[in-house]
Design a protein around this motif. Structure first.
Motif, short mmCIF file in Angstrom:
data_model
loop_
_atom_site.label_atom_id
_atom_site.label_comp_id
_atom_site.label_asym_id
_atom_site.label_seq_id
_atom_site.Cartn_x
_atom_site.Cartn_y
_atom_site.Cartn_z
N LYS A 1 0.82 -1.22 0.00
CA LYS A 1 0.00 0.00 0.00
C LYS A 1 0.85 1.27 0.00
N GLY A 2 2.17 1.08 0.01
CA GLY A 2 3.06 2.23 0.07
C GLY A 2 3.23 2.78 1.47
N VAL A 3 2.88 1.97 2.48
CA VAL A 3 2.98 2.38 3.88
C VAL A 3 4.20 1.71 4.50
N ALA A 4 5.09 2.49 5.08
CA ALA A 4 6.27 1.93 5.73
C ALA A 4 5.87 1.28 7.05
N PRO A 5 6.15 -0.02 7.23
CA PRO A 5 5.80 -0.65 8.50
C PRO A 5 6.73 -0.24 9.64
N TYR A 6 7.86 0.40 9.30
CA TYR A 6 8.81 0.86 10.31
C TYR A 6 9.31 2.25 9.91
N PRO A 7 8.44 3.26 9.98
CA PRO A 7 8.85 4.60 9.56
C PRO A 7 9.94 5.17 10.47
N VAL A 8 10.71 6.09 9.93
CA VAL A 8 11.76 6.73 10.73
C VAL A 8 11.18 7.51 11.90
N THR A 9 10.07 8.19 11.65
CA THR A 9 9.43 8.96 12.72
C THR A 9 7.95 9.11 12.41
N VAL A 10 7.17 9.42 13.44
CA VAL A 10 5.74 9.70 13.28
C VAL A 10 5.43 10.92 14.13
N PRO A 11 4.35 11.65 13.83
CA PRO A 11 4.00 12.83 14.63
C PRO A 11 3.69 12.45 16.07
N ARG A 12 4.21 13.21 17.01
CA ARG A 12 3.94 12.98 18.44
C ARG A 12 4.04 14.31 19.17
N THR A 13 2.92 14.74 19.72
CA THR A 13 2.91 16.03 20.42
C THR A 13 2.80 15.88 21.93
N ALA A 14 2.43 14.68 22.40
CA ALA A 14 2.23 14.51 23.84
C ALA A 14 2.42 13.04 24.20
N SER A 15 2.96 12.81 25.38
CA SER A 15 3.02 11.45 25.92
C SER A 15 1.65 11.06 26.45
N LEU A 16 1.43 9.77 26.65
CA LEU A 16 0.17 9.32 27.24
C LEU A 16 0.04 9.87 28.66
N GLN B 1 0.61 5.23 16.05
CA GLN B 1 0.47 6.67 16.29
C GLN B 1 -0.96 7.05 15.97
N VAL B 2 -1.55 7.87 16.84
CA VAL B 2 -2.93 8.32 16.66
C VAL B 2 -2.98 9.82 16.83
N SER B 3 -3.59 10.51 15.87
CA SER B 3 -3.85 11.95 15.99
C SER B 3 -5.35 12.13 16.11
N GLY B 4 -5.76 13.03 17.02
CA GLY B 4 -7.18 13.27 17.15
C GLY B 4 -7.50 14.08 18.39
N GLU B 5 -8.81 14.27 18.64
CA GLU B 5 -9.27 15.10 19.74
C GLU B 5 -9.36 14.29 21.02
N VAL B 6 -9.00 14.92 22.13
CA VAL B 6 -9.14 14.30 23.44
C VAL B 6 -10.60 14.40 23.87
N ILE B 7 -11.19 13.23 24.18
CA ILE B 7 -12.61 13.19 24.55
C ILE B 7 -12.77 12.23 25.74
N ALA B 8 -13.99 12.11 26.22
CA ALA B 8 -14.35 11.03 27.13
C ALA B 8 -15.40 10.18 26.44
N SER B 9 -15.22 8.87 26.46
CA SER B 9 -16.18 7.98 25.82
C SER B 9 -17.52 8.04 26.55
N ARG B 10 -18.50 7.38 26.01
CA ARG B 10 -19.82 7.37 26.65
C ARG B 10 -19.75 6.76 28.05
N ARG B 11 -18.77 5.89 28.26
CA ARG B 11 -18.60 5.28 29.58
C ARG B 11 -17.68 6.13 30.47
N GLY B 12 -17.22 7.27 29.97
CA GLY B 12 -16.39 8.16 30.76
C GLY B 12 -14.91 7.89 30.68
N GLU B 13 -14.46 6.99 29.77
CA GLU B 13 -13.05 6.67 29.64
C GLU B 13 -12.34 7.75 28.84
#
Length: 511
Positions: A33-48, A129-141
């Protein structure tokens, strides 16, 4: 597929070899698919951990924050349903604890094709790597609702099942797998690091200088132990791996480095059991104008600082009872201590025949060629040491115990040396160091005689070290501390658990 962090059972139900083949195929499909399974880097703005610290308890169930982040982690849990999938990502916290955060992958956010790729190509154990909005699930997670995701590293083996796949032998042999699934394994690494750092900081505060000394040595000395032999091809010269750092550190003191220490691996070609490893880590330190009593103060300072840094408290539970590091650190002389335990007087003048009779009566195994001094040390080690729960400086050993310690200033027939015993185990030793080159030569010659008679643990005669002493060494105290033994005391584990990658027998091959 739904799997908990403790039991990735759905995948492990499949043979590991088959599962590896399945994952290899997914790796190939990513590349197609043209996707590197081991990319050199990915976007990361915050630790868990940073996301949790900022938003835990701040978001109501079903609400969003309006904050967008890019996070990374290893997939430890995955649940794929129709149009909404869930994954738990994991990273290691500041003390080795697992920090986890949920990622949600919705078709409404990422699209049908991306959701299909998620279901088809992402496995437990993958770094993503996941980019997206910080939310709480319907169960509050607390969660990150993905607007995009990427594979950061494709895992080709399934995660081990904690209780089924990771017995003690497998845990130490495949420590990398142990670290992935067990908080305790990661916490051990952090505890050991904290202990070592505290020891180093304590010595720096006392104006010690840290140095490095040779690991490959022409002669072995500084302890009585069997060395590992090797060969230096450049000089066509037999060499040994060091059994101690002592003699080179003392050379530094001769040269004017008045307070010196080294933390490093030493190697002894001896037995392997729950308290001994052929390679282990020691601290050795030497201080001009000090003696064994000064070094006892240093030892106590370091151990208390290490206990505080490891956050284990100063009351340490052991199988023998609770060790109170805040209590008295007692002193016990070898001959009086043995006499009290036996109910009969033992002195430096007690003859060999009497000591052998005591050994037979007490069921202590001794060798036929041991002299009276060696018999006293063995009897004390077998009868008295196991009873010493609280920190005790066992002192006034017979001279044979330590050929590098000076004779006692007041007591004939013993030397100025101690071993620190806590919970029945030796953690460290110290001397008022022998600096007389004439007496030291006599001790080395005696060691050479023992070596010639077949004693593989006897020291070699080191002419260069004697030459250094002849330039004049200041009165000094020295100590040695087993880092592994100290961590064992703090954590209640065997030595193989305290060493990140311990020496093991070769892995058995399939027939």
């Amino acid at each position: 597929m739904r799997v908990t962090p403790d039991a990735p059972a759905a995948e492990n139900a499949v043979d590991t070899t088959d599962q590896r083949a399945v994952r290899m195929d997914k790796r190939t499909r990513l590349m197609e698919k043209g996707v590197a399974p081991y990319p050199v880097t990915v976007p990361r703005t915050a630790s868990l951990a940073a996301v949790r610290e900022q938003f835990d308890g701040q978001v109501e169930a079903g609400d969003s924050t309006g904050e967008t982040v890019s996070i990374t982690g290893r997939v430890m849990f995955i649940r794929n349903t129709g149009k909404l999938c869930f994954a738990t990502l994991q990273e290691s916290g500041p003390r080795g604890e697992a920090v986890r955060l949920q990622a949600m992958i919705s078709m409404a956010e990422v699209g049908e094709d991306a959701l299909a790729d998620w279901k088809a190509l992402v496995d437990l154990g993958d770094y993503i790597q996941v980019s997206g909005e910080v939310i709480a699930s319907r169960r509050g997670e607390l969660s990150v609702m993905a607007s995009s995701f990427a594979v950061a590293s494709k895992a080709l083996r399934p995660l081990p099942v904690l209780h089924a796949d990771l017995n003690e032998e497998t845990r130490v042999r495949q420590r990398y797998a142990d670290l992935i699934v067990r908080d305790e394994a990661r916490q051990m690494v952090h505890t050991r690091s904290a202990v070592t750092r505290a020891i180093r900081d304590t010595l720096h505060q006392r104006d010690y200088v840290e140095v490095e000394t040779p690991i490959l040595q022409l002669l072995h000395g500084g302890a009585q132990a069997r060395p590992f032999q090797t060969h230096l091809h450049a000089f066509d010269q037999p060499m040994t791996l060091r059994i101690a750092t002592e003699l080179y550190l003392k050379r530094a003191v001769v040269g004017g480095i008045d307070r010196v220490f080294e933390i490093g691996r030493v190697f002894r070609n001896e037995g392997v059991d729950s308290t001994h490893s052929p390679e282990f880590t020691t601290l050795e330190s030497y201080e001009s104008w000090a003696d064994m009593y000064t070094m006892a103060e240093r030892m106590r300072e370091m151990i208390l600082a290490a206990a505080d840094a490891a956050e284990i408290g100063r009351q340490i539970p052991t199988e023998a009872g609770t060790v109170d590091l805040d209590g008295e650190w007692a002193w016990m002389s070898v001959y009086p201590g043995l006499s009290e335990a036996l109910g009969q007087e033992i002195t430096p003048e007690t003859d060999e025949q009497t000591l052998r009779a005591v050994a037979e009566e007490r069921g202590v195994s001794v060798a036929a060629d041991w002299d009276a001094q060696k018999l006293v040390m063995e009897l004390f080690g077998e009868i008295v040491e196991p009873t010493l729960l609280q920190p005790t400086f066992v002192c006034d050993y017979p001279p044979a115990a330590q050929p590098l310690a000076r004779e006692h200033r007041d007591k004939p027939g013993v030397i100025e040396a101690w071993d620190l015993i806590i919970a029945g185990s030796e953690l460290g030793t110290a001397f008022s160091e022998l600096i007389d080159p004439v007496v030291q030569r006599e001790r080395f010659v005696e060691q050479s005689r023992k070596a010639a008679a077949g004693d593989e643990e006897a020291m070699q005669l080191d002419e260069d070290f004697l030459r250094a002493l002849e330039y004049g060494a200041p009165p000094m105290g020295g100590l040695g501390l087993g880092i592994d033994r100290l961590v064992m005391l703090f954590t209640g584990t065997g030595i193989r658990e305290t060493i990140l990658f311990p020496l093991l027998k070769p892995e058995a091959k399939d027939s």
